[in-house]
Every structure is written in C-alpha cells, then in structure tokens.
Design a protein around this motif. Structure first.
Motif, PDB file in Angstrom:
ATOM      1  N   PHE A  49     -40.283 -22.359 -50.166  1.00  0.00           N
ATOM      2  CA  PHE A  49     -39.428 -22.543 -48.996  1.00  0.00           C
ATOM      3  C   PHE A  49     -40.255 -23.148 -47.873  1.00  0.00           C
ATOM      4  N   THR A  50     -39.608 -23.932 -47.026  1.00  0.00           N
ATOM      5  CA  THR A  50     -40.293 -24.487 -45.866  1.00  0.00           C
ATOM      6  C   THR A  50     -39.592 -24.033 -44.603  1.00  0.00           C
ATOM      7  N   LYS A  51     -40.362 -23.984 -43.537  1.00  0.00           N
ATOM      8  CA  LYS A  51     -39.822 -23.666 -42.212  1.00  0.00           C
ATOM      9  C   LYS A  51     -40.325 -24.760 -41.277  1.00  0.00           C
ATOM     10  N   LYS A  92     -40.099 -19.821 -56.415  1.00  0.00           N
ATOM     11  CA  LYS A  92     -39.481 -20.804 -55.528  1.00  0.00           C
ATOM     12  C   LYS A  92     -40.418 -21.072 -54.349  1.00  0.00           C
TER      13      LYS A  92
END
Length: 158
Positions: free
Chosen positions: A75-77, A73
């Motif tokens: 994910f972004t922040k 997967k």
C-alpha cells in the motif's frame, strides 16, 4: 421439591439462552496481518521499488506458494505529514492465525522456511542476498513500525 424443580428449570433456561447467544455472534475472527510501515529515504524511491518488485515480492510469492503465508499486499500513502512516524509504503503479509504471525520462524515452520529459502533462486546465493540488502534494501528505506492486526469479519444479519 417444588423449589428444586424451579432451580433446575432456571439453570436449564440460563444454559440454553447462553448457548443461543454464543451461536450467533456478530463477528468472526479472520486472518492475521503483519503490516510493516516503511519510509523511503529521499532520492531512493527507484531503488526501494526495485527491491520490492524484483526481490521482496518474489520471496513472498515463494512463501505463499509453499503455504507459509496466505497473501501479501503493498500500500502507498501519498501524503506526508513530516513527522518521524510518517510512512509512505506499507507491506502487509497475511497469516492464518497469531501463532503463525508471531512464531513464523520456530519449530516445523522454521524448517519449512529454511527449505523454501534454500530452494529460492531469487538471490542466487547468500552472499548475493547480503549484497542486495546492503545496496538496495537498507539504504533505500527505514522501518517506521510494525503492527500485527486481526481481520474482523462481520457475520450476516439474521
């Protein structure tokens, strides 16, 4: 004789109680994740997304279909605190256990990885892979850190 029976009963009850507690833990160990935190270099977001979308995710998809990993997967922040340890994209790869996560390229797994990568047509050739790494992967991001964590699964409350 009476003392011997009492000690034997005490030991038996202790063992039964220990077994009863061990059979109903609150949690179970789940799969292991290797999470790589990346910081995209200024002005290189499009190159980095291209690398992830067109190359890296396809390689991981091949690894998944070959059974080398369970899942992956991204994910972004969106927030940036300005610190050197800050990240904006994280890649998470799921393995069955710590052995697979830590020893991903040894023994039989190494052989299987090599077979999958040899059959992998994402890059076309080793030369093209090196070229893509040099043009898209390396100049577009920095690896901030990597963590290996185990998923925690809560057992049903009885």
């Amino acid at each position: 004789m009476k003392k011997l029976i009492q000690i034997t009963l005490l030991i038996c009850f202790s063992l039964i109680a220990t077994q009863a507690m061990a059979q109903d833990p609150a949690t179970s160990s789940g799969p292991v994740w290797r999470i790589t935190y990346l910081k995209t270099k200024p002005g290189k977001q499009a190159d980095h997304i291209k690398w992830l979308r067109e190359y890296r995710s396809r390689v991981l998809a091949d690894d998944k279909s070959a059974g080398l990993i369970l899942d992956y997967k991204y994910f972004t922040k969106p927030t940036d605190d300005g610190s050197p340890s800050d990240w904006d994209i994280a890649e998470a790869v799921m393995y069955r256990n710590y052995a697979e996560a830590l020893d991903a390229a040894t023994g039989e797994r190494l052989k299987k990885f090599q077979e999958v990568r040899a059959a992998n047509k994402v890059f076309g050739s080793a030369e093209n892979r090196t070229k893509v790494w040099a043009e898209l992967r390396d100049p577009s991001r920095d690896v901030v850190r990597t963590s290996i964590i185990r998923e925690l699964i809560f057992n049903p409350v009885k």
